[in-house]
Design an enzyme around this catalytic site. Structure first.
Site, mmCIF file in Angstrom:
data_model
loop_
_atom_site.group_PDB
_atom_site.id
_atom_site.type_symbol
_atom_site.label_atom_id
_atom_site.label_comp_id
_atom_site.label_asym_id
_atom_site.label_seq_id
_atom_site.Cartn_x
_atom_site.Cartn_y
_atom_site.Cartn_z
ATOM 1 N N CYS A 23 17.941 11.713 17.216
ATOM 2 C CA CYS A 23 18.469 12.395 16.862
ATOM 3 C C CYS A 23 17.859 13.806 17.067
ATOM 4 O O CYS A 23 18.108 15.282 16.455
ATOM 5 C CB CYS A 23 18.628 13.061 15.043
ATOM 6 S SG CYS A 23 16.794 12.577 14.470
ATOM 7 N N HIS B 71 12.995 25.717 13.276
ATOM 8 C CA HIS B 71 14.128 25.187 12.807
ATOM 9 C C HIS B 71 15.076 26.197 12.957
ATOM 10 O O HIS B 71 16.254 26.121 12.911
ATOM 11 C CB HIS B 71 13.714 24.657 11.351
ATOM 12 C CG HIS B 71 13.904 23.130 11.289
ATOM 13 N ND1 HIS B 71 12.187 23.170 11.289
ATOM 14 C CD2 HIS B 71 14.537 22.439 11.655
ATOM 15 C CE1 HIS B 71 11.897 21.975 10.777
ATOM 16 N NE2 HIS B 71 12.894 21.293 11.102
ATOM 17 N N ARG C 188 21.262 16.946 7.911
ATOM 18 C CA ARG C 188 19.771 17.791 7.200
ATOM 19 C C ARG C 188 19.766 17.851 5.997
ATOM 20 O O ARG C 188 20.386 20.096 5.449
ATOM 21 C CB ARG C 188 19.430 18.853 8.105
ATOM 22 C CG ARG C 188 18.227 18.413 9.588
ATOM 23 C CD ARG C 188 17.975 19.927 10.281
ATOM 24 N NE ARG C 188 17.326 19.292 11.524
ATOM 25 C CZ ARG C 188 17.816 18.941 12.957
ATOM 26 N NH1 ARG C 188 19.314 19.986 12.730
ATOM 27 N NH2 ARG C 188 16.689 18.483 13.656
ATOM 28 N N GLU D 268 8.658 9.630 13.645
ATOM 29 C CA GLU D 268 8.683 11.389 13.770
ATOM 30 C C GLU D 268 6.705 11.826 14.260
ATOM 31 O O GLU D 268 6.301 12.266 14.417
ATOM 32 C CB GLU D 268 8.718 12.380 12.858
ATOM 33 C CG GLU D 268 10.110 12.247 12.418
ATOM 34 C CD GLU D 268 10.876 12.935 11.738
ATOM 35 O OE1 GLU D 268 11.510 14.256 12.192
ATOM 36 O OE2 GLU D 268 10.787 12.934 9.918
ATOM 37 N N ASP E 293 9.224 16.175 15.698
ATOM 38 C CA ASP E 293 8.241 16.527 15.635
ATOM 39 C C ASP E 293 7.507 15.335 15.828
ATOM 40 O O ASP E 293 6.068 15.699 16.049
ATOM 41 C CB ASP E 293 8.537 16.241 13.683
ATOM 42 C CG ASP E 293 8.342 17.615 13.070
ATOM 43 O OD1 ASP E 293 7.547 18.159 12.653
ATOM 44 O OD2 ASP E 293 9.733 16.777 12.171
ATOM 45 N N ARG F 243 5.258 23.206 16.234
ATOM 46 C CA ARG F 243 6.469 23.759 17.179
ATOM 47 C C ARG F 243 7.244 25.091 16.950
ATOM 48 O O ARG F 243 8.265 25.597 17.388
ATOM 49 C CB ARG F 243 7.978 22.173 16.997
ATOM 50 C CG ARG F 243 7.827 22.689 15.159
ATOM 51 C CD ARG F 243 8.943 21.185 14.783
ATOM 52 N NE ARG F 243 9.989 21.201 14.701
ATOM 53 C CZ ARG F 243 10.549 20.379 14.386
ATOM 54 N NH1 ARG F 243 10.107 19.293 13.496
ATOM 55 N NH2 ARG F 243 12.434 21.097 14.420
HETATM 56 C C1 PEP Z 1 12.544 16.188 14.224
HETATM 57 O O1 PEP Z 1 12.014 16.208 13.696
HETATM 58 O O2 PEP Z 1 13.126 15.530 15.889
HETATM 59 C C2 PEP Z 1 14.082 16.045 13.683
HETATM 60 C C3 PEP Z 1 15.479 16.297 14.113
HETATM 61 O O3 PEP Z 1 14.024 16.784 12.298
HETATM 62 P P1 PEP Z 1 14.140 18.092 11.956
HETATM 63 O O4 PEP Z 1 14.052 19.025 13.127
HETATM 64 O O5 PEP Z 1 14.838 18.779 10.748
HETATM 65 O O6 PEP Z 1 12.301 18.390 11.887
HETATM 66 MG MG MG Z 2 11.419 16.454 11.878
#
Ligand code: PEP
Ligand code: MG
Length: 580
Positions: A512, A196, A303, A441, A465, A475
């Site tokens: 997304c 993130h 988010r 995810e 995810d 990640r």
């Molecule tokens: C994802 O996991 O691709 C997603 C968009 O959610 P986040 O990156 O907030 O986990």
């Molecule tokens: Mg995610």
């Protein structure tokens, strides 16, 4: 001395500025008085930390290989400081005499040493106080672990477009704290490319390099840095020629970006006239401005948890309503997809401990996201009510993260029904036919997508995810980031399966995750049948340009062939041809 560090290129662009070192563990340690019987244990804890740091330095030195000998000399100096009785022995006396915790003892001793250094006239020797601090920080970090948001605290009050944050690690809430401070860039020792922290850098449109391993150790405050976020390179103290070369490159990138901005008002339609929706991912209400400036046709992923990170308590329904209202109003009638809290992994409301008793060692596989929301029905109800209340003000959709089981979806829908009926009881208006979608995810969700298609109004693929769980790659761990492969055939198979299965039953699918914002993959996704892309606003112009240059009917047969390949390298090769 000029030297270059290599890490993960996580956010494109070039920044040139001064290093602003962020301490993660420095002086913000607490002073604890310990019981007499615990004193020797505390001494052992101190010795263990010291030994670990010594080993760490050894590993760094061995890993330097053919790096300039000055860096090796620098590590030697730190090893020398570490072995000096002033740092290795005196703190033990302090622990014994004052019955205090090890962190406190070492920081007290450091203060004393630094004060002595500062009285020295010789500049070189005086500057060695930096080294003492860095070594102590390393020890303290070992003692306290890596939690907390000291990084953000140390940056408070500092502003500057030419400052480049250098930190060992930055949590998403640290980065959120930087958002208003206009830093030019940040670089860290750890962190993966879809962590993130990296996602936030891309969202802020600033270059960033993560996973540099020793940047915090090797870079000094106020040194000149060039951060090349496209190549994952940091040049420390560049010479005049290199500086000039990068100034020029930076200018060229800026010109390129402003050209792309001209696409803002054009339609995102392919050459064969297929309309593609390009939406924005946002983290807080103020992101709406950039979303609109980039030409986003709506918000595909809000988010919500980011607004409340690290604040210590859960937001009330009214506070949430206010935040969501700003976004819905700001988007002026365009659709807004509000995702329910994705807390419990790397994003936490409480700064130190995510969910108190509930937190475990492996939070990515634990009580995260919708699992946490379902386990905390009161919190979930207040969020659902807040979202329902704003649904009257615009075109609002609800998105649920991390679902994997049919019974979870049923429980979620029941919770939504409960929130609706409580609002009806209070005669509060909301959109009765609000759409609810699920994020794909987890590989199980992708493979058994039918359970979603039968229950939900739309899907949104969270590739960040999905890749993490499909390939079993954390990640946010830079040590395994070389294995984080969006083009792994297993990943592509899952994506193609989800998109084509949903298409058959006419359920809209968007994407997304970070893949949606990578123009190199736009044609691949178009060929799989994706028609809705949600990404950081900064990426929209480049993806739009790619859409406008693509002909879906030409792309489809090539993508079909790509989906039959089993080697990432061959897939990569074909994608390059697809983009040629
Ligand atoms: C994802 O996991 O691709 C997603 C968009 O959610 P986040 O990156 O907030 O986990
Ligand atoms: Mg995610």
């Amino acid at each position: 001395m000029s030297f270059t560090l290599h890490g993960l290129a996580v956010s494109n662009g070039i920044a040139i500025g001064q290093a602003h070192l962020i301490s993660q563990a420095t002086l913000e340690v607490s002073h604890l008085v310990i019981a007499q019987r615990m004193v020797e244990k505390e001494v052992t804890r101190f010795e263990t930390a010291l030994a670990k740091v010594r080993t760490e330095f050894g590993v760094i030195k061995n890993g330097l290989g053919k790096a300039p000998t000055d860096i090796g000399a620098f590590i030697d100096l730190h090893l020398l400081i570490l072995s000096d009785p002033e740092l290795s022995e005196v703190p033990k006396q302090i622990i014994r005499e004052r019955r205090c915790n090890a962190e406190w003892a070492i920081v007290q001793q450091m203060e004393l040493l630094v004060a002595q250094f500062e009285k020295i006239e010789d500049v070189y020797l005086r500057e060695r106080s930096y080294d003492v601090r860095q070594v102590v920080e390393r020890i303290v970090r070992e003692l306290v672990g890596r939690s907390g948001h000291a990084a953000a605290k140390s940056a408070k009050g500092v502003k500057g477009e030419n400052l480049i944050v250098v930190a060992h690690d930055l949590s998403p809430s640290d980065v959120m704290a930087f958002k208003d401070q206009n830093f030019a860039s940040f670089v860290t020792d750890v962190g993966g490319s879809t962590s993130h922290t990296a996602i936030l850098a891309r969202g802020m449109g600033i270059p960033a390099v993560l996973g540099l391993h020793n940047a915090r150790q090797l870079i000094r405050d106020k040194e000149t840095l060039i951060v090349d976020g496209t190549r994952g390179v940091v040049i420390v103290n560049p010479d005049a020629r290199i500086l000039e070369e990068y100034e020029l490159k930076k200018c060229q990138i800026e010109i390129e970006r402003s050209k792309l901005k001209l696409l803002k008002t054009t339609r995102s339609t392919t050459l064969d006239r297929v309309k593609i929706d390009l939406l924005a991912n946002i983290e807080e209400p103020s992101d709406v401005t950039v979303a609109l400036e980039s030409g986003a046709e709506g918000v595909g992923l809000f988010r919500t948890e980011f607004i409340f990170l690290g604040r210590g308590d859960m937001p009330s329904e009214d506070e949430q309503f206010e935040a969501y209202r700003k976004v819905v109003k700001g988007m002026q009638g365009r659709p807004v997809t509000i995702r329910t809290f994705d807390l419990g992994n790397d994003k936490n409301i409480h700064s130190d401990d995510a969910i108190g008793e509930r937190k475990r060692d492996n939070p990515a596989l634990g009580l995260r996201s919708i699992r946490l929301s379902l386990a905390e029905p009161k919190t979930f109800q207040s969020q659902l009510r807040a979202i329902l209340r704003v649904s009257k003000l615009g075109k609002v959709k609800i998105l649920i993260p991390m679902l994997s089981h049919a019974h979870q979806i049923d429980q979620t829908l029941a919770a939504l029904e409960q929130a609706k009926s409580s609002l009806r009881g209070e005669k509060i208006a909301f959109d009765e036919s609000i759409e609810i979608g699920g994020m794909i995810e987890v590989p199980a969700a992708a493979l058994a997508v039918g359970i979603f298609l039968r229950r939900m109004n739309f899907l949104s693929i969270g590739t960040n995810d999905l890749i993490q769980y499909t390939l079993a790659i954390d990640r946010s761990d830079e040590q395994v980031s070389y294995l984080y492969d969006p083009l792994h055939p297993a990943v592509l198979m899952l994506l193609a399966h989800v998109i084509s299965t949903a298409e058959k039953v006419n359920i809209p699918v968007s994407m997304c995750g970070e893949l949606a914002g990578d123009p190199k993959l736009t044609r691949l996704l178009l060929g799989m049948g994706l028609r809705q892309f949600s990404m950081h606003p900064a990426q929209i112009p480049a993806v739009k340009q790619k859409v406008k240059q693509s002909n879906i009917s030409e792309v489809i047969p090539i993508v079909r062939r790509i989906l039959r390949l089993e080697e990432s390298a061959k897939i990569q090769e074909q994608i390059e041809r697809l983009n040629a």
